[in-house]
Design a protein around this motif. Structure first.
Motif, PDB file in Angstrom:
ATOM      1  N   ARG A 197       0.904  -1.318  -0.124  1.00 29.76           N
ATOM      2  CA  ARG A 197       0.071  -0.127  -0.051  1.00 29.76           C
ATOM      3  C   ARG A 197       0.975   1.373  -0.123  1.00 29.76           C
ATOM      4  NH1 ARG A 197      -1.193   2.325   4.835  1.00 29.76           N
ATOM      5  NH2 ARG A 197      -3.021   2.763   4.236  1.00 29.76           N
ATOM      6  N   HIS A 198       2.392   1.051   0.110  1.00 26.39           N
ATOM      7  CA  HIS A 198       3.138   2.217   0.181  1.00 26.39           C
ATOM      8  C   HIS A 198       3.896   2.569  -0.947  1.00 26.39           C
ATOM      9  CE1 HIS A 198       2.011   2.920   4.411  1.00 26.39           C
ATOM     10  NE2 HIS A 198       2.149   1.909   4.745  1.00 26.39           N
ATOM     11  N   ALA A 199       4.172   3.769  -1.375  1.00 23.34           N
ATOM     12  CA  ALA A 199       5.247   4.193  -2.405  1.00 23.34           C
ATOM     13  C   ALA A 199       6.600   3.488  -2.002  1.00 23.34           C
ATOM     14  CB  ALA A 199       5.120   5.401  -2.843  1.00 23.34           C
ATOM     15  N   SER A 200       7.436   3.512  -2.849  1.00 20.42           N
ATOM     16  CA  SER A 200       8.712   3.371  -2.540  1.00 20.42           C
ATOM     17  C   SER A 200       9.130   4.357  -1.506  1.00 20.42           C
ATOM     18  CB  SER A 200       9.557   3.174  -3.790  1.00 20.42           C
ATOM     19  OG  SER A 200       9.160   1.890  -4.574  1.00 20.42           O
ATOM     20  N   TRP A 201       9.142   5.680  -2.018  1.00 19.12           N
ATOM     21  CA  TRP A 201       9.742   6.633  -1.088  1.00 19.12           C
ATOM     22  C   TRP A 201       9.143   6.866   0.391  1.00 19.12           C
ATOM     23  CZ3 TRP A 201       5.974  10.313   0.856  1.00 19.12           C
ATOM     24  CH2 TRP A 201       4.831  10.243   0.304  1.00 19.12           C
ATOM     25  N   GLU A 202       7.863   6.231   0.578  1.00 19.85           N
ATOM     26  CA  GLU A 202       7.259   5.947   1.907  1.00 19.85           C
ATOM     27  C   GLU A 202       7.956   4.858   2.384  1.00 19.85           C
ATOM     28  OE1 GLU A 202       2.767   6.710   2.293  1.00 19.85           O
ATOM     29  OE2 GLU A 202       3.175   5.624   0.540  1.00 19.85           O
ATOM     30  N   LEU A 203       8.075   3.689   1.957  1.00 19.25           N
ATOM     31  CA  LEU A 203       9.028   2.777   2.384  1.00 19.25           C
ATOM     32  C   LEU A 203      10.671   2.875   2.820  1.00 19.25           C
ATOM     33  CD1 LEU A 203       7.561  -0.137   0.157  1.00 19.25           C
ATOM     34  CD2 LEU A 203       6.933   0.509   2.495  1.00 19.25           C
ATOM     35  N   VAL A 220      20.890  -6.827  13.373  1.00 22.31           N
ATOM     36  CA  VAL A 220      21.239  -6.683  11.817  1.00 22.31           C
ATOM     37  C   VAL A 220      20.421  -7.735  11.139  1.00 22.31           C
ATOM     38  CG1 VAL A 220      22.883  -6.909   9.925  1.00 22.31           C
ATOM     39  CG2 VAL A 220      23.716  -6.097  12.288  1.00 22.31           C
ATOM     40  N   PRO A 221      19.126  -6.977  10.614  1.00 25.87           N
ATOM     41  CA  PRO A 221      18.071  -7.955  10.133  1.00 25.87           C
ATOM     42  C   PRO A 221      18.904  -8.731   8.864  1.00 25.87           C
ATOM     43  CG  PRO A 221      17.246  -5.880  10.321  1.00 25.87           C
ATOM     44  CD  PRO A 221      18.666  -5.606  10.464  1.00 25.87           C
ATOM     45  N   GLU A 222      18.493  -9.780   8.758  1.00 21.52           N
ATOM     46  CA  GLU A 222      18.889 -10.887   7.421  1.00 21.52           C
ATOM     47  C   GLU A 222      17.973 -10.737   6.313  1.00 21.52           C
ATOM     48  OE1 GLU A 222      20.042 -14.750   8.942  1.00 21.52           O
ATOM     49  OE2 GLU A 222      21.707 -13.929  10.248  1.00 21.52           O
ATOM     50  N   GLU A 223      16.801 -10.375   6.624  1.00 26.31           N
ATOM     51  CA  GLU A 223      15.513 -10.676   5.664  1.00 26.31           C
ATOM     52  C   GLU A 223      14.861  -8.929   5.416  1.00 26.31           C
ATOM     53  OE1 GLU A 223      13.607 -14.411   5.130  1.00 26.31           O
ATOM     54  OE2 GLU A 223      13.551 -13.991   7.292  1.00 26.31           O
ATOM     55  N   ARG A 224      14.553  -8.704   4.307  1.00 31.22           N
ATOM     56  CA  ARG A 224      13.679  -7.497   4.044  1.00 31.22           C
ATOM     57  C   ARG A 224      12.611  -7.796   2.837  1.00 31.22           C
ATOM     58  NH1 ARG A 224      16.110  -1.242   2.950  1.00 31.22           N
ATOM     59  NH2 ARG A 224      16.717  -1.769   5.213  1.00 31.22           N
ATOM     60  N   PRO A 225      11.689  -8.449   3.097  1.00 30.61           N
ATOM     61  CA  PRO A 225      10.867  -8.743   1.874  1.00 30.61           C
ATOM     62  C   PRO A 225      10.051  -7.323   1.559  1.00 30.61           C
ATOM     63  CG  PRO A 225       9.967  -9.409   4.202  1.00 30.61           C
ATOM     64  CD  PRO A 225      11.407  -9.096   4.328  1.00 30.61           C
ATOM     65  N   VAL A 226       9.653  -7.195   0.327  1.00 28.76           N
ATOM     66  CA  VAL A 226       8.780  -6.177  -0.014  1.00 28.76           C
ATOM     67  C   VAL A 226       7.692  -6.688  -0.948  1.00 28.76           C
ATOM     68  CG1 VAL A 226       8.713  -4.202  -1.381  1.00 28.76           C
ATOM     69  CG2 VAL A 226      10.738  -4.597  -0.020  1.00 28.76           C
ATOM     70  N   ILE A 227       6.613  -6.404  -0.939  1.00 24.41           N
ATOM     71  CA  ILE A 227       5.398  -6.838  -1.695  1.00 24.41           C
ATOM     72  C   ILE A 227       4.942  -5.851  -2.504  1.00 24.41           C
ATOM     73  CG2 ILE A 227       2.949  -7.772  -1.367  1.00 24.41           C
ATOM     74  CD1 ILE A 227       3.465  -7.924   1.619  1.00 24.41           C
ATOM     75  N   ARG A 228       4.614  -6.124  -3.792  1.00 27.52           N
ATOM     76  CA  ARG A 228       4.251  -5.683  -5.128  1.00 27.52           C
ATOM     77  C   ARG A 228       3.234  -6.118  -5.633  1.00 27.52           C
ATOM     78  NH1 ARG A 228       5.092  -1.705  -2.675  1.00 27.52           N
ATOM     79  NH2 ARG A 228       6.364   0.040  -3.122  1.00 27.52           N
ATOM     80  N   GLU A 229       2.303  -5.416  -5.968  1.00 28.24           N
ATOM     81  CA  GLU A 229       1.232  -6.049  -6.900  1.00 28.24           C
ATOM     82  C   GLU A 229       2.095  -6.098  -8.340  1.00 28.24           C
ATOM     83  OE1 GLU A 229      -1.750  -5.623  -4.001  1.00 28.24           O
ATOM     84  OE2 GLU A 229      -0.458  -3.915  -4.420  1.00 28.24           O
ATOM     85  N   THR A 230       1.833  -7.168  -8.828  1.00 32.86           N
ATOM     86  CA  THR A 230       2.666  -7.660 -10.248  1.00 32.86           C
ATOM     87  C   THR A 230       1.827  -8.439 -11.308  1.00 32.86           C
ATOM     88  OG1 THR A 230       4.911  -7.700  -8.753  1.00 32.86           O
ATOM     89  CG2 THR A 230       4.885  -8.693 -11.008  1.00 32.86           C
ATOM     90  N   GLU A 301      14.708  -3.786 -11.328  1.00 27.00           N
ATOM     91  CA  GLU A 301      16.022  -3.021 -11.015  1.00 27.00           C
ATOM     92  C   GLU A 301      15.642  -1.778 -10.016  1.00 27.00           C
ATOM     93  OE1 GLU A 301      17.278  -2.525 -14.900  1.00 27.00           O
ATOM     94  OE2 GLU A 301      18.193  -4.287 -15.000  1.00 27.00           O
ATOM     95  N   GLU A 302      14.855  -1.011 -10.402  1.00 26.40           N
ATOM     96  CA  GLU A 302      14.479   0.003  -9.743  1.00 26.40           C
ATOM     97  C   GLU A 302      14.143  -0.123  -8.140  1.00 26.40           C
ATOM     98  OE1 GLU A 302      11.395   3.991  -9.746  1.00 26.40           O
ATOM     99  OE2 GLU A 302      11.495   2.871 -11.396  1.00 26.40           O
ATOM    100  N   LEU A 303      13.443  -1.195  -8.343  1.00 23.45           N
ATOM    101  CA  LEU A 303      12.796  -1.466  -6.653  1.00 23.45           C
ATOM    102  C   LEU A 303      14.200  -1.984  -5.797  1.00 23.45           C
ATOM    103  CD1 LEU A 303      10.196  -1.799  -4.875  1.00 23.45           C
ATOM    104  CD2 LEU A 303      10.250  -4.224  -5.669  1.00 23.45           C
ATOM    105  N   ILE A 304      14.926  -2.660  -6.368  1.00 19.88           N
ATOM    106  CA  ILE A 304      16.243  -3.173  -5.770  1.00 19.88           C
ATOM    107  C   ILE A 304      16.983  -1.916  -5.279  1.00 19.88           C
ATOM    108  CG2 ILE A 304      18.191  -4.499  -6.001  1.00 19.88           C
ATOM    109  CD1 ILE A 304      16.710  -6.648  -7.814  1.00 19.88           C
ATOM    110  N   GLU A 305      17.214  -1.154  -6.558  1.00 17.60           N
ATOM    111  CA  GLU A 305      18.179  -0.109  -6.299  1.00 17.60           C
ATOM    112  C   GLU A 305      17.573   0.962  -4.917  1.00 17.60           C
ATOM    113  OE1 GLU A 305      19.831   4.202  -8.424  1.00 17.60           O
ATOM    114  OE2 GLU A 305      18.548   2.584  -9.383  1.00 17.60           O
ATOM    115  N   LYS A 306      16.257   1.310  -4.735  1.00 19.11           N
ATOM    116  CA  LYS A 306      15.707   1.955  -3.891  1.00 19.11           C
ATOM    117  C   LYS A 306      15.406   1.459  -2.540  1.00 19.11           C
ATOM    118  CE  LYS A 306      13.123   5.055  -6.967  1.00 19.11           C
ATOM    119  NZ  LYS A 306      11.750   5.612  -7.324  1.00 19.11           N
TER     120      LYS A 306
END
Length: 342
Positions: A197-203, A220-230, A301-306
Motif C-alpha cells: 500500500r506504500h510507495a517506494s519513497w514511503e518505504l 542486523v536484519p537478515e531479511e527485507r521482504p517487499v510486496i508489490r502488485e505484479t 531493478e528500480e525496486l532493488i536500487e531503492k
C-alpha cells in the motif's frame, strides 16, 4: 534475489471468477510456481469484506503445504489479535509440522475496526494484545514441554504443547508501517515486511526508522521482504488492460479505511486519499509492477536500487484475473525476468 507468489483471494462483484475458482487454481499453479523456481507462497487475512479476502491464512497454507515440497509458506500478514492465543499456537505448530518446517509468521495488530467488533475484541487494545500474543508464541515455541503463561492480558496453565514444533525458532515478520510499530519490530529483532500500500519513497522512510532503532539495539536484519502488485503479459497494453482495473479494486479497502481516518493512504503525489473513487491506476503506479517482461526488468531493478529487498513478493493473483492469464504471468516472470536477477 528471491521471488515469491502471493494470493489474497479477492473477487470483485460480477467477476467471471468465483472464490471457489481462486481456491481451485492453487492445485494447478502452486506446483508450477515451485517448479519454475519461485521461493515462497504467501497469503493474507481479512474478514467480512464484500469482495472476499481469505479469512484463515493458516488453512490456506495447510493446503499449500501439500501442493509444494520446497516453497517457504508465509502469512503475510495474519492478525493474531483476533484468535485465542493457544488456538493460534496450535494452528501454527500444525502448519509447521505439515510443511516440515517451512512456515513463516508475518503478523500485524490489524487496522479494520469492524473485524474487531465482529470478534468481540476491543479495537483499542490491539497493540498491547498483539505484543503479548507474540511474546507468548515465542515463549511457547521455545518451551513446548511447558507453555504456561502468566501475562497481563491472558493466562495459560502449565501444559505440554502437542505436537512439538519442527523449527527450533518460528521466523516472524512484522507487517507494520506506523512509527511505534516499526520501532517495536526492531526491538523484538524481527524483519519488517514492506506493505504494497506504500510507495517506494514511503518505504524508504519506514526502513530508515526501523534501521535506526535496530542499530541502537545491535540487531542486523537478515531479511527485507517487499510486496508489490505484479502482473506480466506479452505486451504492456495487455498487462494494463487486465491488471489496471484489478489493482484499482485491490486498493479499495485501503482507500476506504483512509477515508475513515483509520489508516492514511497517499497517492503518488503524496496526497491523502479520502474516498475509494480517488484510487486510479495512473495515480498509484509507484506501487505496481505491471507490464511486459522488459518493463518488469526495469521495475525490479528500480525496486532493488531503492529498497534493497532480499525477497520480492509478487501479488499476481489479482481480482478478476483469469487463471490462464495468471499462469501466463507466472511463467513469463519466471522465464523472462527472474534469470536476469539470479
Amino acid at each position: 534475489m528471491k521471488f515469491s507468489i502471493m494470493y489474497s483471494f479477492v473477487v470483485p462483484p460480477g467477476s467471471p471468477m468465483s472464490h471457489l475458482d481462486t481456491f481451485d487454481e492453487m492445485d494447478r499453479l502452486l506446483p508450477l510456481a515451485e517448479e519454475l523456481g519461485y521461493h515462497g507462497f504467501h497469503t493474507t487475512e481479512h474478514h467480512f469484506q464484500f469482495n472476499g479476502w481469505a479469512p484463515n491464512p493458516l488453512l490456506v497454507l495447510a493446503k499449500a503445504s501439500g501442493l509444494t515440497r520446497r516453497m517457504r509458506l508465509a502469512t503475510n500478514i495474519m492478525i493474531p489479535t483476533l484468535i485465542h492465543p493457544v488456538k493460534l499456537l496450535e494452528d501454527l505448530v500444525m502448519v509447521d509440522n505439515l510443511s516440515a518446517g517451512r512456515l513463516t509468521m508475518g503478523t500485524s495488530p490489524g487496522y479494520v475496526s469492524e473485524e474487531f467488533e465482529a470478534f468481540g475484541v476491543a479495537f483499542e487494545d490491539r497493540f498491547r494484545l498483539h505484543e503479548e500474543i507474540i511474546d507468548f508464541i515465542q515463549h511457547a515455541w521455545a518451551n513446548p514441554s511447558d507453555i504456561g503463561w502468566d501475562g497481563k492480558l491472558f493466562q495459560v496453565p502449565h501444559t505440554e504443547l502437542m505436537p512439538h514444533p519442527v523449527q527450533k525458532t518460528l521466523p516472524i515478520w512484522y507487517g507494520v508501517s506506523g512509527p511505534k510499530l516499526l520501532e517495536r519490530a526492531a526491538r523484538r529483532r524481527v524483519p519488517v515486511s514492506a506493505s504494497p500500500r506504500h510507495a517506494s519513497w514511503e518505504l524508504e522512510q519506514h526502513f530508515a526508522r526501523f534501521e535506526k532503532v535496530a542499530t541502537e539495539v545491535g540487531y542486523v536484519p537478515e531479511e527485507r521482504p517487499v510486496i508489490r502488485e505484479t502482473f506480466v503479459a506479452d505486451t504492456q497494453a495487455e498487462a494494463e488492460r487486465l491488471a489496471g482495473p484489478a489493482v484499482e479494486h485491490m486498493f479499495g479497502l485501503y482507500a476506504r479505511k483512509s477515508g475513515e481516518g483509520a489508516r492514511g493512504l497517499r497517492n503518488d503525489n503524496g496526497d491523502t486519499v479520502t474516498e475509494a473513487s480517488a484510487v486510479k491506476f495512473q495515480n498509484f503506479q509507484s506501487r505496481y509492477m505491471i507490464g511486459d517482461p522488459a518493463r518488469m526488468k526495469s521495475d525490479v531493478e528500480e525496486l532493488i536500487e531503492k529498497l534493497k529487498p532480499t525477497e520480492i513478493v509478487l501479488r499476481m493473483q489479482l481480482p478478476g484475473i483469469p487463471t490462464d492469464a495468471l499462469e501466463r504471468s507466472i511463467r513469463l516472470f519466471a522465464e523472462k525476468v527472474m534469470p536476469h536477477f539470479n
